[in-house]
Design an enzyme around this catalytic site. Structure first.
Site, mmCIF file in Angstrom:
data_model
loop_
_atom_site.group_PDB
_atom_site.id
_atom_site.type_symbol
_atom_site.label_atom_id
_atom_site.label_comp_id
_atom_site.label_asym_id
_atom_site.label_seq_id
_atom_site.Cartn_x
_atom_site.Cartn_y
_atom_site.Cartn_z
ATOM 1 N N ASP A 1 1.108 -9.275 -0.681
ATOM 2 C CA ASP A 1 0.572 -9.366 -2.057
ATOM 3 C C ASP A 1 -0.851 -9.923 -1.975
ATOM 4 O OD1 ASP A 1 0.404 -9.563 -4.976
ATOM 5 O OD2 ASP A 1 2.588 -9.666 -4.964
ATOM 6 N N GLY B 1 -3.101 -9.172 1.209
ATOM 7 C CA GLY B 1 -3.817 -7.902 1.262
ATOM 8 C C GLY B 1 -3.944 -7.291 -0.118
ATOM 9 N N PHE C 1 -3.643 -3.589 -1.757
ATOM 10 C CA PHE C 1 -3.168 -2.265 -1.322
ATOM 11 C C PHE C 1 -4.086 -1.113 -1.726
ATOM 12 C CE2 PHE C 1 0.368 -2.974 -4.702
ATOM 13 C CZ PHE C 1 -0.374 -2.435 -5.736
ATOM 14 N N HIS D 1 4.628 2.329 -11.155
ATOM 15 C CA HIS D 1 4.497 2.577 -12.604
ATOM 16 C C HIS D 1 3.195 2.040 -13.184
ATOM 17 C CE1 HIS D 1 6.756 -1.432 -13.388
ATOM 18 N NE2 HIS D 1 5.496 -1.622 -13.716
#
Lengths: 288, 288
Positions: B199, B225, B227, B245
């Site tokens: 995260d 990190g 993403f 989502h």
């Protein structure tokens, strides 16, 4: 952690406001009234209701998942209940209550914790203390409130009309009649009955308009009165729906005494209410 | 009017926000944490939680009616699910999600109609446009959000832990790990597994505190990190829960590509999500 215990019910209830708000916004936008004219696809509905494309499909599909709409071959249509009760063009429209929930109650309920801690009103009467004075002072708000009460009363009106032995009685009066849902439903189903709706004088035009639309003006009249100051009207059957819950025990007892005084021998008082059973520990003397 | 069609489902859904708010206020007031210590009567609970007498009994009885509390001989106690998931003193506490619903979402959802018409955010990002920047900028709000995500993930964490054939795999990484509910549940149940929570760097102290409380710090590490900018960590099994989502189709595809690149031959990506099925019409090439 017990495998059989899941958080499903907790989250179903905790996020129930999502489903509520989807339905309340659908009523506000007139979706069910639009679909009562016929099935329509996403693009057509979005255009007619002014929906932005970002959430339009999820919004409609959420209503399908809630069984409030059907979807077939890309076209949405009303479910049987939303078609009957949420189409503004039908006399069975009961969405006024949801309009009130959307415009007034949803926000007030946001302050529930404060209400629980302080015991104070969180609605329009937060300052004035008198919710009915606040509601009745504004004709538009009054009209919305009275229409909302039709939604509250619709289920009870159907049940009372169907299940009570009306053939044994000739007259009725609905105390706190609002728009007249109970009176109209009763008179519509039982041609031998005549009756009255009893409410504050401000209610008269709204009541008479509704009763006329339902085609029972010849047998259902409006009686203006204030049940704190005036006696109740005389009739074989008196009805009090969602009246007693607004008042404390001394006022409740006074209203029941007045009903008793107004009823003939063999008369009947029908009360329908939402009251927590654990609070109903008072008894009332019957003297017929 | 068809006798079989009733407005019951409509009103059940339309007023679902009443039940929601009763539960959300109960969590806010710490009711279930208090009752986890033992059953208590109305007076005791009112005193301990600071409830005004006006609505205290109705409030508690409403929770009984919703099956979230039990009542016996005048004493209230937690139901099995509320005792396990809504007692703040238990590691299984999942009420963070409801705290977030109460503090943030209930009010935002009040503007649903505006969102449907305009397509614009109604949450904290109404002005800035970036909900995560808004949430992560405030350590307290971030902590609340991450705890809330544990509530979102709890059911999935239990199911994934129980149903996936973990004996065939040794390492996992949870992408967008938040507080670490999935990682902690997995590692707690399967001692042969080691893994990581991935995260943004701000999440590290919250994740490590939660993992330490669950007693699996020796096998579950935090990997910082982003993403969008960094590659995903390498592991036998990658997990993405409620991540896709948040993003549009190009970002979704990019994240799935990155997962594909990070997995060894025979590796697995587990995705759990709430996505409307009617929108899932894109396909993704599999090249193992």
């Amino acid at each position: 952690m017990t495998a059989a215990v899941t958080p499903a019910n907790i989250f179903q209830i905790g996020f129930g406001f999502w489903a509520s708000k989807v339905l309340l916004s659908a009523v506000e936008l007139g979706l069910f009234t639009e679909l009562a004219k016929g099935p329509a696809d996403l693009a057509t509905l979005s255009q007619r209701l002014g929906l932005h494309e970002r959430a339009a499909r999820d919004f409609l599909d959420a209503l399908v998942a809630l069984k409030l709409l059907d979807r077939r071959d890309g076209k949405y249509s009303n479910a049987p209940d939303t078609d009957l009760f949420l189409d503004r063009a039908k006399p069975s429209y009961a969405g006024g209550l949801l309009e009130m929930a959307n415009a007034r109650l949803y926000e007030s309920w946001g302050s529930l914790t404060e209400a629980l801690k302080t015991g104070r009103n969180q609605n329009e009467a937060k300052d004035s203390g008198d919710i009915f004075a606040a509601l009745y002072a504004d004709p538009d708000q009054l009209r919305g409130f009275l229409a909302a009460m039709s939604g509250v009363s619709l289920g009870a009106a159907q049940a009372i009309t169907a299940k009570f032995p009306w053939k044994d009685y000739k007259t009725f009066a609905d105390i706190g009649a609002a728009q007249g849902m109970v009176a109209a439903t009763l008179a519509g189903a039982h041609p031998h009955l005549s009756g009255a709706g009893y409410d504050l004088p401000e209610v008269k035009p709204v009541f008479e308009e509704f009763i006329a639309k339902r085609g029972v003006s010849d047998r259902v009249k409006f009686l203006a009165g204030n049940f704190f100051m005036d006696p109740l009207p005389v009739a074989d059957v008196l009805i009090m729906g969602h009246i007693l819950h607004d008042w404390d025990l001394p006022q409740k007892c006074m209203l029941l005494e007045k009903a008793h005084a107004a009823l003939p021998k063999g008369g009947v008082l029908i009360v329908y209410e939402l009251i927590s059973l654990s609070k109903c520990f008072f008894s009332f003397p019957v003297r017929h």
